[in-house]
Write an enzyme that holds these catalytic residues in place. Structure first.
Site, PDB file in Angstrom:
ATOM      1  N   SER A  20       0.850  -1.196   0.000  1.00  0.00           N
ATOM      2  CA  SER A  20       0.000   0.000   0.000  1.00  0.00           C
ATOM      3  C   SER A  20       0.884   1.244   0.000  1.00  0.00           C
ATOM      4  CB  SER A  20      -0.901  -0.016   1.230  1.00  0.00           C
ATOM      5  OG  SER A  20      -0.100   0.060   2.380  1.00  0.00           O
ATOM      6  N   CYS A 394     -12.602  25.879  12.228  1.00  0.00           N
ATOM      7  CA  CYS A 394     -13.422  25.116  13.168  1.00  0.00           C
ATOM      8  C   CYS A 394     -12.920  25.303  14.602  1.00  0.00           C
ATOM      9  CB  CYS A 394     -13.477  23.647  12.740  1.00  0.00           C
ATOM     10  SG  CYS A 394     -14.950  22.826  13.363  1.00  0.00           S
ATOM     11  N   HIS A 525     -15.433  23.964   7.593  1.00  0.00           N
ATOM     12  CA  HIS A 525     -14.116  23.552   7.090  1.00  0.00           C
ATOM     13  C   HIS A 525     -13.978  23.965   5.619  1.00  0.00           C
ATOM     14  CE1 HIS A 525     -12.626  21.093  10.441  1.00  0.00           C
ATOM     15  NE2 HIS A 525     -13.910  20.845  10.672  1.00  0.00           N
ATOM     16  N   GLU A 527     -11.488  24.101   3.850  1.00  0.00           N
ATOM     17  CA  GLU A 527     -10.479  23.291   3.129  1.00  0.00           C
ATOM     18  C   GLU A 527     -11.115  22.137   2.348  1.00  0.00           C
ATOM     19  OE1 GLU A 527     -10.914  23.362   6.391  1.00  0.00           O
ATOM     20  OE2 GLU A 527     -10.469  21.452   7.365  1.00  0.00           O
TER      21      GLU A 527
HETATM   22  N1  GLN Z   1     -13.883  20.084  18.859  1.00  0.00           N
HETATM   23  C1  GLN Z   1     -14.677  21.075  18.235  1.00  0.00           C
HETATM   24  C2  GLN Z   1     -16.131  20.664  18.119  1.00  0.00           C
HETATM   25  O1  GLN Z   1     -16.468  19.517  18.219  1.00  0.00           O
HETATM   26  C3  GLN Z   1     -14.133  21.432  16.868  1.00  0.00           C
HETATM   27  C4  GLN Z   1     -14.187  20.317  15.876  1.00  0.00           C
HETATM   28  C5  GLN Z   1     -13.338  20.563  14.684  1.00  0.00           C
HETATM   29  O2  GLN Z   1     -12.423  21.370  14.697  1.00  0.00           O
HETATM   30  N2  GLN Z   1     -13.568  19.830  13.624  1.00  0.00           N
HETATM   31  O3  GLN Z   1     -16.998  21.487  17.950  1.00  0.00           O
END
Ligand code: GLN
Length: 553
Positions: A20, A394, A525, A527
Protein backbone atom coordinates in the site's frame (compact mmCIF):
# COMPACT_ATOMS: atom_id res chain seq x y z
CA UNK A 1 -28.25 -13.18 -8.75
CA UNK A 2 -30.32 -12.25 -11.77
CA UNK A 3 -28.51 -11.83 -15.03
CA UNK A 4 -29.09 -8.25 -16.23
CA UNK A 5 -29.13 -6.97 -19.74
CA UNK A 6 -25.89 -5.22 -20.60
CA UNK A 7 -26.34 -1.75 -19.18
CA UNK A 8 -23.64 -0.16 -21.25
CA UNK A 9 -22.31 1.39 -18.09
CA UNK A 10 -18.55 0.88 -17.82
CA UNK A 11 -16.39 0.10 -14.82
CA UNK A 12 -12.67 0.48 -14.28
CA UNK A 13 -11.54 -1.32 -11.13
CA UNK A 14 -8.27 -0.10 -9.66
CA UNK A 15 -6.52 -2.61 -7.42
CA UNK A 16 -3.19 -2.46 -5.61
CA UNK A 17 -0.33 -4.92 -5.95
CA UNK A 18 2.69 -5.59 -3.72
CA UNK A 19 2.11 -2.94 -1.06
CA UNK A 20 0.00 0.00 0.00
CA UNK A 21 0.98 3.64 -0.05
CA UNK A 22 2.23 3.75 -3.64
CA UNK A 23 -0.43 6.11 -4.95
CA UNK A 24 -3.43 4.00 -5.88
CA UNK A 25 -5.76 6.83 -4.82
CA UNK A 26 -3.88 9.40 -6.90
CA UNK A 27 -3.84 6.95 -9.85
CA UNK A 28 -7.62 6.57 -9.54
CA UNK A 29 -8.11 10.33 -9.30
CA UNK A 30 -5.81 10.86 -12.29
CA UNK A 31 -7.70 8.32 -14.40
CA UNK A 32 -10.88 10.23 -13.54
CA UNK A 33 -9.23 13.50 -14.47
CA UNK A 34 -8.06 12.19 -17.85
CA UNK A 35 -11.36 10.59 -18.80
CA UNK A 36 -13.23 13.77 -17.87
CA UNK A 37 -10.78 15.74 -20.01
CA UNK A 38 -11.71 13.42 -22.90
CA UNK A 39 -15.36 14.33 -22.54
CA UNK A 40 -16.48 11.16 -20.74
CA UNK A 41 -18.42 11.57 -17.51
CA UNK A 42 -17.11 9.58 -14.56
CA UNK A 43 -17.85 8.97 -10.92
CA UNK A 44 -15.04 7.84 -8.66
CA UNK A 45 -15.80 5.30 -5.96
CA UNK A 46 -13.66 4.41 -2.96
CA UNK A 47 -14.15 1.08 -1.23
CA UNK A 48 -12.62 0.92 2.24
CA UNK A 49 -12.54 -2.66 3.50
CA UNK A 50 -12.57 -1.87 7.23
CA UNK A 51 -15.54 -2.51 9.49
CA UNK A 52 -15.98 1.07 10.67
CA UNK A 53 -19.28 2.25 9.22
CA UNK A 54 -17.62 5.52 8.24
CA UNK A 55 -14.26 7.19 8.79
CA UNK A 56 -15.62 9.47 11.52
CA UNK A 57 -14.45 7.34 14.39
CA UNK A 58 -10.91 6.88 13.16
CA UNK A 59 -7.84 8.54 14.60
CA UNK A 60 -6.37 10.99 12.08
CA UNK A 61 -2.82 10.10 13.14
CA UNK A 62 -3.33 6.53 12.07
CA UNK A 63 -5.68 6.96 9.17
CA UNK A 64 -5.16 10.51 7.95
CA UNK A 65 -7.78 13.20 7.67
CA UNK A 66 -11.51 12.52 7.80
CA UNK A 67 -12.98 14.06 4.66
CA UNK A 68 -16.63 15.12 4.86
CA UNK A 69 -18.87 15.21 1.79
CA UNK A 70 -21.74 17.66 1.23
CA UNK A 71 -24.11 14.88 2.28
CA UNK A 72 -22.41 14.74 5.69
CA UNK A 73 -20.80 11.36 5.14
CA UNK A 74 -17.41 11.10 6.85
CA UNK A 75 -15.00 9.47 4.44
CA UNK A 76 -11.39 8.71 3.72
CA UNK A 77 -8.94 11.38 2.53
CA UNK A 78 -8.85 9.73 -0.91
CA UNK A 79 -12.32 11.19 -1.51
CA UNK A 80 -10.74 14.61 -1.00
CA UNK A 81 -8.17 13.85 -3.69
CA UNK A 82 -10.91 12.62 -6.00
CA UNK A 83 -12.92 15.82 -5.57
CA UNK A 84 -9.83 17.96 -6.06
CA UNK A 85 -8.75 16.17 -9.24
CA UNK A 86 -12.28 16.09 -10.68
CA UNK A 87 -12.99 19.64 -9.49
CA UNK A 88 -16.47 18.67 -8.41
CA UNK A 89 -18.44 17.31 -5.46
CA UNK A 90 -18.99 13.58 -5.09
CA UNK A 91 -22.06 11.97 -3.58
CA UNK A 92 -22.44 9.77 -0.52
CA UNK A 93 -23.05 6.75 -2.78
CA UNK A 94 -19.50 7.04 -4.09
CA UNK A 95 -18.04 5.73 -0.86
CA UNK A 96 -18.48 2.42 0.90
CA UNK A 97 -16.93 0.54 3.79
CA UNK A 98 -17.37 -3.08 4.83
CA UNK A 99 -19.15 -1.73 7.91
CA UNK A 100 -21.79 -0.08 5.70
CA UNK A 101 -22.15 -3.08 3.41
CA UNK A 102 -22.47 -5.67 6.17
CA UNK A 103 -24.65 -3.24 8.16
CA UNK A 104 -27.28 -3.12 5.43
CA UNK A 105 -27.20 -6.88 4.86
CA UNK A 106 -27.67 -7.52 8.57
CA UNK A 107 -30.46 -4.93 8.84
CA UNK A 108 -32.20 -6.53 5.86
CA UNK A 109 -31.86 -9.97 7.39
CA UNK A 110 -33.45 -8.69 10.64
CA UNK A 111 -36.33 -7.34 8.57
CA UNK A 112 -36.88 -10.76 7.00
CA UNK A 113 -35.63 -9.34 3.69
CA UNK A 114 -34.04 -12.61 2.59
CA UNK A 115 -37.22 -14.70 2.71
CA UNK A 116 -35.95 -17.32 5.12
CA UNK A 117 -32.70 -18.04 3.26
CA UNK A 118 -29.37 -18.66 4.96
CA UNK A 119 -27.63 -15.28 4.51
CA UNK A 120 -24.00 -15.61 3.47
CA UNK A 121 -21.05 -13.44 2.47
CA UNK A 122 -21.15 -14.98 -0.99
CA UNK A 123 -23.59 -14.28 -2.61
CA UNK A 124 -25.54 -11.88 -0.36
CA UNK A 125 -22.87 -9.47 0.86
CA UNK A 126 -21.14 -9.52 -2.52
CA UNK A 127 -24.42 -8.70 -4.25
CA UNK A 128 -24.99 -5.81 -1.87
CA UNK A 129 -21.62 -4.43 -3.06
CA UNK A 130 -22.73 -4.80 -6.68
CA UNK A 131 -26.05 -3.08 -5.90
CA UNK A 132 -24.22 -0.19 -4.26
CA UNK A 133 -21.88 0.22 -7.23
CA UNK A 134 -24.87 0.27 -9.58
CA UNK A 135 -26.66 2.82 -7.44
CA UNK A 136 -23.59 5.08 -7.36
CA UNK A 137 -23.43 4.90 -11.17
CA UNK A 138 -27.17 5.64 -11.52
CA UNK A 139 -27.19 8.52 -9.06
CA UNK A 140 -24.21 10.20 -10.69
CA UNK A 141 -25.49 9.40 -14.18
CA UNK A 142 -21.93 8.78 -15.33
CA UNK A 143 -20.58 6.84 -18.32
CA UNK A 144 -17.77 5.19 -16.38
CA UNK A 145 -17.32 4.34 -12.69
CA UNK A 146 -13.70 4.24 -11.64
CA UNK A 147 -13.66 2.12 -8.50
CA UNK A 148 -10.68 1.95 -6.16
CA UNK A 149 -10.63 -1.23 -4.08
CA UNK A 150 -8.75 -0.35 -0.88
CA UNK A 151 -5.85 -2.46 0.37
CA UNK A 152 -3.59 -4.77 -1.59
CA UNK A 153 -4.32 -7.89 -3.63
CA UNK A 154 -4.13 -10.88 -1.31
CA UNK A 155 -5.55 -9.05 1.72
CA UNK A 156 -8.13 -11.27 3.35
CA UNK A 157 -10.50 -8.35 3.83
CA UNK A 158 -10.83 -7.05 0.29
CA UNK A 159 -11.40 -10.46 -1.37
CA UNK A 160 -15.16 -9.81 -1.24
CA UNK A 161 -14.75 -6.73 -3.43
CA UNK A 162 -12.48 -8.53 -5.89
CA UNK A 163 -15.26 -11.07 -6.25
CA UNK A 164 -17.90 -8.37 -6.80
CA UNK A 165 -15.68 -6.90 -9.53
CA UNK A 166 -15.19 -10.35 -11.06
CA UNK A 167 -18.96 -10.87 -11.26
CA UNK A 168 -19.57 -7.45 -12.82
CA UNK A 169 -16.93 -8.34 -15.42
CA UNK A 170 -18.45 -11.77 -16.01
CA UNK A 171 -21.86 -10.25 -16.71
CA UNK A 172 -20.51 -7.68 -19.12
CA UNK A 173 -16.90 -8.43 -20.10
CA UNK A 174 -16.55 -5.61 -22.64
CA UNK A 175 -17.63 -2.99 -20.17
CA UNK A 176 -15.08 -3.72 -17.46
CA UNK A 177 -11.36 -3.09 -17.10
CA UNK A 178 -8.95 -3.99 -14.34
CA UNK A 179 -6.02 -1.72 -13.61
CA UNK A 180 -3.37 -2.92 -11.20
CA UNK A 181 -1.23 -0.25 -9.56
CA UNK A 182 1.86 -2.16 -8.56
CA UNK A 183 5.27 -1.38 -7.15
CA UNK A 184 8.69 -2.27 -8.50
CA UNK A 185 11.35 -1.99 -5.84
CA UNK A 186 15.00 -1.18 -6.50
CA UNK A 187 16.81 -2.83 -3.55
CA UNK A 188 19.81 -0.74 -2.53
CA UNK A 189 22.14 -3.74 -2.45
CA UNK A 190 21.26 -4.72 -6.04
CA UNK A 191 20.65 -1.36 -7.66
CA UNK A 192 18.31 -3.13 -10.07
CA UNK A 193 14.56 -2.79 -10.50
CA UNK A 194 12.79 -6.05 -9.61
CA UNK A 195 9.60 -7.24 -11.30
CA UNK A 196 9.05 -10.43 -9.26
CA UNK A 197 6.79 -8.95 -6.55
CA UNK A 198 4.49 -7.62 -9.30
CA UNK A 199 4.51 -10.99 -11.08
CA UNK A 200 3.43 -12.61 -7.82
CA UNK A 201 0.75 -9.95 -7.21
CA UNK A 202 -0.73 -10.64 -10.64
CA UNK A 203 -0.73 -14.37 -9.90
CA UNK A 204 -2.59 -13.66 -6.66
CA UNK A 205 -5.13 -11.55 -8.55
CA UNK A 206 -5.50 -14.40 -11.07
CA UNK A 207 -6.42 -16.71 -8.20
CA UNK A 208 -9.57 -14.58 -7.74
CA UNK A 209 -10.43 -15.20 -11.37
CA UNK A 210 -9.32 -11.70 -12.35
CA UNK A 211 -6.74 -10.77 -14.97
CA UNK A 212 -5.39 -7.20 -15.02
CA UNK A 213 -5.81 -5.44 -18.37
CA UNK A 214 -3.45 -2.64 -17.50
CA UNK A 215 -0.51 -2.40 -15.11
CA UNK A 216 0.57 0.96 -13.72
CA UNK A 217 4.16 0.35 -12.71
CA UNK A 218 5.02 2.59 -9.77
CA UNK A 219 8.70 2.87 -9.03
CA UNK A 220 11.39 5.35 -8.11
CA UNK A 221 12.47 5.40 -11.77
CA UNK A 222 10.85 4.95 -15.17
CA UNK A 223 10.41 1.39 -16.36
CA UNK A 224 12.97 0.36 -19.02
CA UNK A 225 12.13 -1.71 -22.09
CA UNK A 226 13.60 -4.89 -20.73
CA UNK A 227 11.49 -4.83 -17.61
CA UNK A 228 8.38 -3.82 -19.48
CA UNK A 229 8.80 -6.91 -21.71
CA UNK A 230 9.48 -9.14 -18.75
CA UNK A 231 6.36 -7.90 -16.97
CA UNK A 232 4.31 -8.27 -20.16
CA UNK A 233 5.32 -11.89 -20.75
CA UNK A 234 5.07 -13.05 -17.16
CA UNK A 235 1.89 -11.16 -16.27
CA UNK A 236 0.08 -11.80 -19.54
CA UNK A 237 -0.42 -8.09 -20.20
CA UNK A 238 0.47 -6.50 -23.54
CA UNK A 239 3.51 -4.16 -23.25
CA UNK A 240 1.41 -1.28 -24.64
CA UNK A 241 -0.89 -1.73 -21.64
CA UNK A 242 1.91 -1.22 -19.11
CA UNK A 243 2.25 2.36 -17.98
CA UNK A 244 5.44 3.59 -16.39
CA UNK A 245 4.73 5.74 -13.31
CA UNK A 246 7.98 6.95 -11.76
CA UNK A 247 8.00 9.10 -8.61
CA UNK A 248 7.09 12.72 -9.33
CA UNK A 249 7.65 15.89 -7.38
CA UNK A 250 3.98 16.81 -7.23
CA UNK A 251 0.88 14.61 -7.35
CA UNK A 252 -0.63 17.04 -9.85
CA UNK A 253 1.93 15.87 -12.42
CA UNK A 254 0.52 12.33 -12.36
CA UNK A 255 -2.29 12.77 -14.94
CA UNK A 256 0.12 14.55 -17.28
CA UNK A 257 2.66 11.74 -16.86
CA UNK A 258 0.05 9.05 -17.49
CA UNK A 259 -0.83 10.78 -20.74
CA UNK A 260 2.77 10.42 -21.91
CA UNK A 261 2.07 6.67 -22.07
CA UNK A 262 -1.32 7.44 -23.67
CA UNK A 263 -3.30 6.00 -20.77
CA UNK A 264 -6.60 7.67 -21.72
CA UNK A 265 -6.36 6.25 -25.27
CA UNK A 266 -5.68 2.80 -23.84
CA UNK A 267 -8.66 3.02 -21.46
CA UNK A 268 -11.12 4.40 -24.00
CA UNK A 269 -10.11 2.03 -26.80
CA UNK A 270 -10.27 -0.96 -24.46
CA UNK A 271 -13.77 0.04 -23.42
CA UNK A 272 -14.87 0.28 -27.03
CA UNK A 273 -15.16 4.05 -27.36
CA UNK A 274 -14.80 5.44 -30.84
CA UNK A 275 -13.32 8.86 -31.51
CA UNK A 276 -13.19 11.06 -28.46
CA UNK A 277 -11.82 14.60 -28.34
CA UNK A 278 -8.16 14.94 -27.32
CA UNK A 279 -7.61 15.84 -23.69
CA UNK A 280 -6.96 19.55 -23.23
CA UNK A 281 -4.82 19.62 -20.13
CA UNK A 282 -3.24 23.02 -20.76
CA UNK A 283 -4.78 24.83 -17.77
CA UNK A 284 -4.05 21.88 -15.52
CA UNK A 285 -0.45 21.74 -16.78
CA UNK A 286 0.00 25.43 -16.02
CA UNK A 287 -1.21 24.75 -12.49
CA UNK A 288 1.02 21.65 -12.17
CA UNK A 289 4.02 23.73 -13.29
CA UNK A 290 3.32 26.23 -10.55
CA UNK A 291 2.99 23.38 -8.05
CA UNK A 292 6.45 22.23 -9.04
CA UNK A 293 8.20 25.58 -9.36
CA UNK A 294 6.09 28.01 -7.34
CA UNK A 295 7.26 31.58 -6.94
CA UNK A 296 8.07 33.89 -4.07
CA UNK A 297 7.96 32.13 -0.73
CA UNK A 298 5.32 32.74 1.89
CA UNK A 299 5.93 31.24 5.32
CA UNK A 300 2.88 29.73 7.00
CA UNK A 301 2.85 28.14 10.45
CA UNK A 302 0.22 25.51 11.22
CA UNK A 303 -0.29 25.16 14.95
CA UNK A 304 -1.79 21.74 15.59
CA UNK A 305 -1.42 18.51 17.44
CA UNK A 306 -1.81 15.58 15.06
CA UNK A 307 1.81 15.61 13.95
CA UNK A 308 3.81 13.14 15.92
CA UNK A 309 3.70 9.41 15.38
CA UNK A 310 6.97 8.00 16.63
CA UNK A 311 9.69 9.73 14.65
CA UNK A 312 7.39 10.69 11.80
CA UNK A 313 5.49 13.85 11.11
CA UNK A 314 2.18 12.85 9.66
CA UNK A 315 0.90 15.66 7.51
CA UNK A 316 -1.82 13.35 6.13
CA UNK A 317 -3.93 14.43 9.08
CA UNK A 318 -4.16 17.91 7.51
CA UNK A 319 -3.93 17.11 3.82
CA UNK A 320 -6.89 19.24 2.67
CA UNK A 321 -5.61 22.22 4.67
CA UNK A 322 -2.17 21.91 3.08
CA UNK A 323 -3.56 21.57 -0.43
CA UNK A 324 -5.90 24.54 0.11
CA UNK A 325 -2.96 26.72 1.19
CA UNK A 326 -1.03 25.61 -1.89
CA UNK A 327 -3.87 26.35 -4.36
CA UNK A 328 -4.30 29.88 -3.02
CA UNK A 329 -0.54 30.48 -2.91
CA UNK A 330 -0.10 29.33 -6.53
CA UNK A 331 -2.95 31.62 -7.57
CA UNK A 332 -0.89 34.48 -6.08
CA UNK A 333 2.31 33.23 -7.76
CA UNK A 334 3.72 32.25 -4.40
CA UNK A 335 5.09 29.01 -3.00
CA UNK A 336 4.06 28.19 0.54
CA UNK A 337 6.68 27.16 3.02
CA UNK A 338 4.61 25.27 5.56
CA UNK A 339 5.95 24.68 9.06
CA UNK A 340 4.41 22.37 11.61
CA UNK A 341 4.26 23.99 15.00
CA UNK A 342 3.34 21.72 17.84
CA UNK A 343 0.81 23.35 20.17
CA UNK A 344 2.05 21.20 23.05
CA UNK A 345 5.38 23.09 22.97
CA UNK A 346 3.61 26.44 23.45
CA UNK A 347 1.54 24.97 26.23
CA UNK A 348 4.66 23.90 28.13
CA UNK A 349 6.42 27.19 27.40
CA UNK A 350 4.04 30.04 26.43
CA UNK A 351 6.99 32.38 25.74
CA UNK A 352 7.99 30.16 22.82
CA UNK A 353 5.14 31.74 20.81
CA UNK A 354 7.49 34.67 20.14
CA UNK A 355 8.92 32.60 17.27
CA UNK A 356 5.65 33.27 15.41
CA UNK A 357 6.90 36.79 14.67
CA UNK A 358 8.92 35.18 11.87
CA UNK A 359 5.85 33.89 10.07
CA UNK A 360 3.79 35.56 7.36
CA UNK A 361 0.64 33.74 8.43
CA UNK A 362 -0.58 31.47 11.25
CA UNK A 363 -3.29 28.85 10.90
CA UNK A 364 -5.01 26.80 13.60
CA UNK A 365 -6.86 23.87 12.00
CA UNK A 366 -9.70 21.71 13.31
CA UNK A 367 -9.25 19.47 16.30
CA UNK A 368 -10.85 17.78 19.26
CA UNK A 369 -10.05 17.52 22.95
CA UNK A 370 -7.68 19.11 25.39
CA UNK A 371 -4.18 18.43 24.10
CA UNK A 372 -2.29 21.62 23.31
CA UNK A 373 -5.36 23.87 23.82
CA UNK A 374 -3.70 26.58 25.89
CA UNK A 375 -0.76 26.47 23.45
CA UNK A 376 -3.11 27.19 20.56
CA UNK A 377 -4.79 30.01 22.50
CA UNK A 378 -1.35 31.53 23.27
CA UNK A 379 -0.47 31.38 19.56
CA UNK A 380 -3.78 33.04 18.60
CA UNK A 381 -3.22 35.81 21.17
CA UNK A 382 0.24 36.44 19.75
CA UNK A 383 -1.10 36.56 16.18
CA UNK A 384 -3.82 39.03 17.23
CA UNK A 385 -1.56 41.32 19.25
CA UNK A 386 1.23 41.31 16.68
CA UNK A 387 -1.09 41.69 13.70
CA UNK A 388 0.10 38.50 12.03
CA UNK A 389 -2.52 37.19 9.55
CA UNK A 390 -4.47 34.45 11.29
CA UNK A 391 -6.89 31.87 9.89
CA UNK A 392 -8.81 29.57 12.25
CA UNK A 393 -10.63 26.51 10.99
CA UNK A 394 -13.42 25.12 13.17
CA UNK A 395 -11.59 24.56 16.48
CA UNK A 396 -9.32 27.38 15.32
CA UNK A 397 -12.40 29.67 15.13
CA UNK A 398 -13.79 28.51 18.47
CA UNK A 399 -10.47 29.13 20.20
CA UNK A 400 -10.07 32.50 18.50
CA UNK A 401 -13.45 33.43 20.01
CA UNK A 402 -12.40 32.13 23.43
CA UNK A 403 -9.13 34.10 23.28
CA UNK A 404 -11.00 37.28 22.32
CA UNK A 405 -13.55 36.79 25.08
CA UNK A 406 -10.85 36.30 27.69
CA UNK A 407 -8.37 38.96 26.69
CA UNK A 408 -10.46 41.67 25.05
CA UNK A 409 -14.03 40.97 26.21
CA UNK A 410 -12.98 40.86 29.87
CA UNK A 411 -14.59 37.45 30.37
CA UNK A 412 -12.09 35.83 32.70
CA UNK A 413 -11.69 32.06 32.33
CA UNK A 414 -13.99 31.97 29.31
CA UNK A 415 -13.76 28.61 27.59
CA UNK A 416 -15.41 25.97 25.48
CA UNK A 417 -17.37 23.47 27.53
CA UNK A 418 -15.59 20.74 25.52
CA UNK A 419 -12.59 21.44 27.80
CA UNK A 420 -14.08 23.06 30.87
CA UNK A 421 -17.75 22.26 31.51
CA UNK A 422 -17.57 24.41 34.68
CA UNK A 423 -16.33 27.59 33.00
CA UNK A 424 -18.10 30.77 34.25
CA UNK A 425 -18.32 31.90 30.59
CA UNK A 426 -19.23 29.06 28.25
CA UNK A 427 -18.43 30.96 25.05
CA UNK A 428 -18.48 27.75 23.04
CA UNK A 429 -20.97 25.06 23.99
CA UNK A 430 -23.33 22.38 22.76
CA UNK A 431 -26.64 24.03 21.97
CA UNK A 432 -29.54 21.86 23.22
CA UNK A 433 -31.66 22.78 20.20
CA UNK A 434 -28.83 21.54 17.96
CA UNK A 435 -28.71 18.18 19.70
CA UNK A 436 -32.42 17.79 19.10
CA UNK A 437 -32.20 18.77 15.44
CA UNK A 438 -29.19 16.64 14.68
CA UNK A 439 -30.55 13.56 16.42
CA UNK A 440 -33.13 13.37 13.63
CA UNK A 441 -30.39 13.09 11.03
CA UNK A 442 -28.78 9.84 10.03
CA UNK A 443 -25.14 10.60 10.69
CA UNK A 444 -22.98 11.10 13.70
CA UNK A 445 -25.49 11.75 16.49
CA UNK A 446 -24.82 15.22 17.82
CA UNK A 447 -22.22 16.23 15.20
CA UNK A 448 -23.11 18.90 12.69
CA UNK A 449 -21.88 17.24 9.49
CA UNK A 450 -21.87 18.22 5.84
CA UNK A 451 -23.09 21.23 3.90
CA UNK A 452 -25.03 24.03 5.62
CA UNK A 453 -26.01 27.44 4.23
CA UNK A 454 -24.57 30.64 5.64
CA UNK A 455 -25.42 34.32 5.01
CA UNK A 456 -22.61 36.85 4.81
CA UNK A 457 -22.78 40.28 6.40
CA UNK A 458 -22.32 43.31 4.14
CA UNK A 459 -19.04 45.20 4.51
CA UNK A 460 -17.04 42.36 6.06
CA UNK A 461 -13.82 40.66 4.94
CA UNK A 462 -15.71 37.40 4.38
CA UNK A 463 -18.39 39.05 2.22
CA UNK A 464 -15.75 40.76 0.12
CA UNK A 465 -13.69 37.57 -0.29
CA UNK A 466 -16.62 35.44 -1.47
CA UNK A 467 -18.19 38.25 -3.50
CA UNK A 468 -21.69 36.96 -2.75
CA UNK A 469 -24.38 37.08 -0.10
CA UNK A 470 -24.83 33.46 0.77
CA UNK A 471 -22.63 30.39 0.67
CA UNK A 472 -22.69 26.70 1.53
CA UNK A 473 -19.80 25.11 3.41
CA UNK A 474 -19.06 21.76 5.05
CA UNK A 475 -19.08 21.16 8.77
CA UNK A 476 -17.80 18.59 11.23
CA UNK A 477 -18.19 19.66 14.84
CA UNK A 478 -20.36 19.39 17.90
CA UNK A 479 -19.91 22.75 19.63
CA UNK A 480 -21.12 26.21 18.59
CA UNK A 481 -20.68 29.84 19.64
CA UNK A 482 -23.06 30.39 22.55
CA UNK A 483 -25.80 32.80 21.29
CA UNK A 484 -26.02 34.38 24.73
CA UNK A 485 -22.57 35.90 24.34
CA UNK A 486 -22.94 37.28 20.85
CA UNK A 487 -24.01 40.76 21.88
CA UNK A 488 -21.20 41.04 24.41
CA UNK A 489 -18.53 39.79 22.03
CA UNK A 490 -19.82 42.03 19.24
CA UNK A 491 -19.68 45.06 21.54
CA UNK A 492 -16.11 44.10 22.38
CA UNK A 493 -15.29 44.31 18.65
CA UNK A 494 -15.58 40.77 17.31
CA UNK A 495 -17.58 40.72 14.06
CA UNK A 496 -19.73 37.71 13.24
CA UNK A 497 -19.66 37.99 9.48
CA UNK A 498 -21.20 34.64 8.56
CA UNK A 499 -24.48 33.57 10.21
CA UNK A 500 -26.92 30.69 9.61
CA UNK A 501 -30.16 31.73 7.85
CA UNK A 502 -32.09 31.24 11.15
CA UNK A 503 -29.60 33.67 12.81
CA UNK A 504 -28.76 31.17 15.57
CA UNK A 505 -25.39 29.79 14.47
CA UNK A 506 -22.26 31.89 14.11
CA UNK A 507 -20.34 30.56 11.11
CA UNK A 508 -17.56 33.13 10.64
CA UNK A 509 -15.88 35.47 13.14
CA UNK A 510 -13.46 38.20 12.13
CA UNK A 511 -11.78 41.40 13.24
CA UNK A 512 -12.33 44.55 11.16
CA UNK A 513 -9.53 45.35 8.73
CA UNK A 514 -8.66 48.56 10.61
CA UNK A 515 -7.91 46.48 13.72
CA UNK A 516 -6.01 43.64 12.14
CA UNK A 517 -4.84 42.81 8.59
CA UNK A 518 -6.56 39.38 8.63
CA UNK A 519 -7.93 37.68 11.70
CA UNK A 520 -10.72 35.36 10.69
CA UNK A 521 -12.11 32.02 11.79
CA UNK A 522 -14.73 29.73 10.27
CA UNK A 523 -16.94 27.28 12.13
CA UNK A 524 -16.99 25.22 8.93
CA UNK A 525 -14.12 23.55 7.09
CA UNK A 526 -13.37 25.63 3.97
CA UNK A 527 -10.48 23.29 3.13
CA UNK A 528 -12.99 20.69 1.99
CA UNK A 529 -14.22 22.86 -0.86
CA UNK A 530 -10.91 24.19 -2.22
CA UNK A 531 -10.00 22.94 -5.69
CA UNK A 532 -6.76 23.32 -7.67
CA UNK A 533 -8.18 25.58 -10.35
CA UNK A 534 -10.70 27.31 -8.10
CA UNK A 535 -8.92 28.02 -4.82
CA UNK A 536 -11.03 28.83 -1.78
CA UNK A 537 -11.76 32.58 -1.44
CA UNK A 538 -10.99 32.69 2.29
CA UNK A 539 -7.69 30.82 1.91
CA UNK A 540 -6.84 33.24 -0.90
CA UNK A 541 -7.65 36.26 1.29
CA UNK A 542 -5.47 34.79 4.06
CA UNK A 543 -2.55 34.11 1.71
CA UNK A 544 -2.88 37.59 0.20
CA UNK A 545 -2.61 39.11 3.68
CA UNK A 546 0.40 36.89 4.43
CA UNK A 547 2.13 38.03 1.23
CA UNK A 548 1.46 41.67 2.16
CA UNK A 549 3.02 41.13 5.58
CA UNK A 550 6.06 39.56 3.95
CA UNK A 551 6.43 42.57 1.64
CA UNK A 552 6.42 44.94 4.60
CA UNK A 553 9.04 42.94 6.52
N1 GLN B 1 -13.88 20.08 18.86
C1 GLN B 1 -14.68 21.08 18.24
C2 GLN B 1 -16.13 20.66 18.12
O1 GLN B 1 -16.47 19.52 18.22
C3 GLN B 1 -14.13 21.43 16.87
C4 GLN B 1 -14.19 20.32 15.88
C5 GLN B 1 -13.34 20.56 14.68
O2 GLN B 1 -12.42 21.37 14.70
N2 GLN B 1 -13.57 19.83 13.62
O3 GLN B 1 -17.00 21.49 17.95
Amino acid sequence: MKRRAQSGHKYIFVVGGVMSGVGKGIATASIGKLLTARGVSVNLVKIDPYLNVDAGTMNPIEHGEVFVLDSGLETDQDMGNYERFLERDLGGDDYMTSGMVYGSVIARERNLGYGGKCVETIPHVRDEVIERLRRAADVSNSDISVVEIGGTVGDFQNALYMDAARVIHLLSPHDVLFVMVSYLPVPGTLGEMKTKPTQNAVRLLNSYGVQPDIIIARAAHPLDRKRKEKLAISCNVHPAMIVSAPDVESIYDVPVNFERDKLSDILLESLGYEEKPEADLSVWKEFADKARNGGKRVKIGIVGKYFDTGDFVLSDAYISVIESIKFSAYAHDAKPEIHWLNAKTYEANPKAVAELEDYDGILVPGGFGETGIEGKIAAIKFARENKIPYFGLCYGMQLMTVEYARNVGGLKNAHTTEINPETPHPIIMILPEQVEKLAKKDYGGSMRLGAYPCDLVEGTIARKAYGKESISERHRHRYEVNPEYIERLSKAGLVFSGISPDRRLMEIAELPKKEHPFMLGTQFHPEMKARPLSPHPLFSAFIKAAIERKKKA
